[in-house]
Design a protein around this motif. Structure first.
Motif, mmCIF file in Angstrom:
data_model
loop_
_atom_site.group_PDB
_atom_site.id
_atom_site.type_symbol
_atom_site.label_atom_id
_atom_site.label_comp_id
_atom_site.label_asym_id
_atom_site.label_seq_id
_atom_site.Cartn_x
_atom_site.Cartn_y
_atom_site.Cartn_z
ATOM 1 N N ASN A 1 0.790 -1.247 0.003
ATOM 2 C CA ASN A 1 0.073 -0.062 -0.021
ATOM 3 C C ASN A 1 0.933 1.257 -0.020
ATOM 4 O OD1 ASN A 1 -2.613 -0.747 -0.085
ATOM 5 N ND2 ASN A 1 -2.443 -1.430 1.799
ATOM 6 N N TRP A 2 2.209 1.259 0.121
ATOM 7 C CA TRP A 2 2.813 2.482 0.424
ATOM 8 C C TRP A 2 3.818 2.658 -0.722
ATOM 9 C CZ3 TRP A 2 -0.650 4.562 3.105
ATOM 10 C CH2 TRP A 2 -1.166 3.728 4.043
ATOM 11 N N GLY B 1 0.079 0.520 -4.580
ATOM 12 C CA GLY B 1 -0.236 1.714 -3.781
ATOM 13 C C GLY B 1 -0.312 2.971 -4.577
ATOM 14 N N ARG C 1 -3.750 2.626 -6.314
ATOM 15 C CA ARG C 1 -4.718 2.644 -5.574
ATOM 16 C C ARG C 1 -4.969 4.179 -4.764
ATOM 17 N NH1 ARG C 1 -6.906 -0.979 -0.349
ATOM 18 N NH2 ARG C 1 -8.555 0.475 -0.051
ATOM 19 N N TRP C 2 -3.814 4.932 -4.345
ATOM 20 C CA TRP C 2 -4.086 6.217 -3.591
ATOM 21 C C TRP C 2 -3.709 7.480 -4.560
ATOM 22 C CZ3 TRP C 2 -6.156 5.132 0.684
ATOM 23 C CH2 TRP C 2 -6.146 3.800 1.264
ATOM 24 N N ASP C 3 -2.888 7.230 -5.602
ATOM 25 C CA ASP C 3 -2.755 8.424 -6.529
ATOM 26 C C ASP C 3 -3.831 8.563 -7.623
ATOM 27 O OD1 ASP C 3 -0.314 8.539 -4.952
ATOM 28 O OD2 ASP C 3 1.204 8.102 -6.391
#
Length: 131
Positions: A53-54, A59, A62-64
């Motif tokens: 996730n990081w 990751g 998913r997050w960007d």
């Protein structure tokens, strides 16, 4: 392909799953909460050492929320700062193209079929045709 749970489990030899078997695997992993949504379909060089996730491309996907087709890559460390410990403790370097993403587990298989139909033949990371 392998799965981290309390131990890393993978076949002794790499095998290509049939579409039906892969679909069943995705549903089973979601049912057992090993895989969850939102999901992203990536093709490229992925590393078992990557933090899911990081610092990893998964990751980032998913997050960007990059656009489909974007080539994602992890940060590469200078030679003196690299950690060469074996998986799962060392550094990782990944480079992969985001092919699809979604919020429903049952949409994974149709997305995979659609991506395969669009990209049958070329290298999905570089876009080059296999020799």
């Amino acid at each position: 392909m392998g799965i981290w749970t309390d131990a890393f489990t993978a076949p002794a030899e790499p095998v290509l799953l049939s579409r039906e078997d892969f679909g069943q695997l995705v549903v089973d992993l979601a049912r057992e909460r090993v895989a969850c949504t939102p999901w992203a379909l990536l093709a490229g060089e992925l590393c078992v050492n990557a933090s899911l996730n990081w610092g990893s491309v998964s990751g980032q996907a998913r997050w960007d929320e990059p656009g489909l087709g974007t080539v994602l890559h992890s940060e590469e460390y200078p030679e003196g700062l690299r950690d060469d410990d074996p998986p799962p403790w060392g550094d990782s370097y990944e480079r992969a193209r985001l092919l699809a993403r979604g919020d429903a587990i049952l949409d994974v298989l149709p997305a995979l079929v659609s991506v395969a139909a669009r990209h049958l033949g070329p290298n999905l990371v570089t876009g080059e045709t296999w020799g």
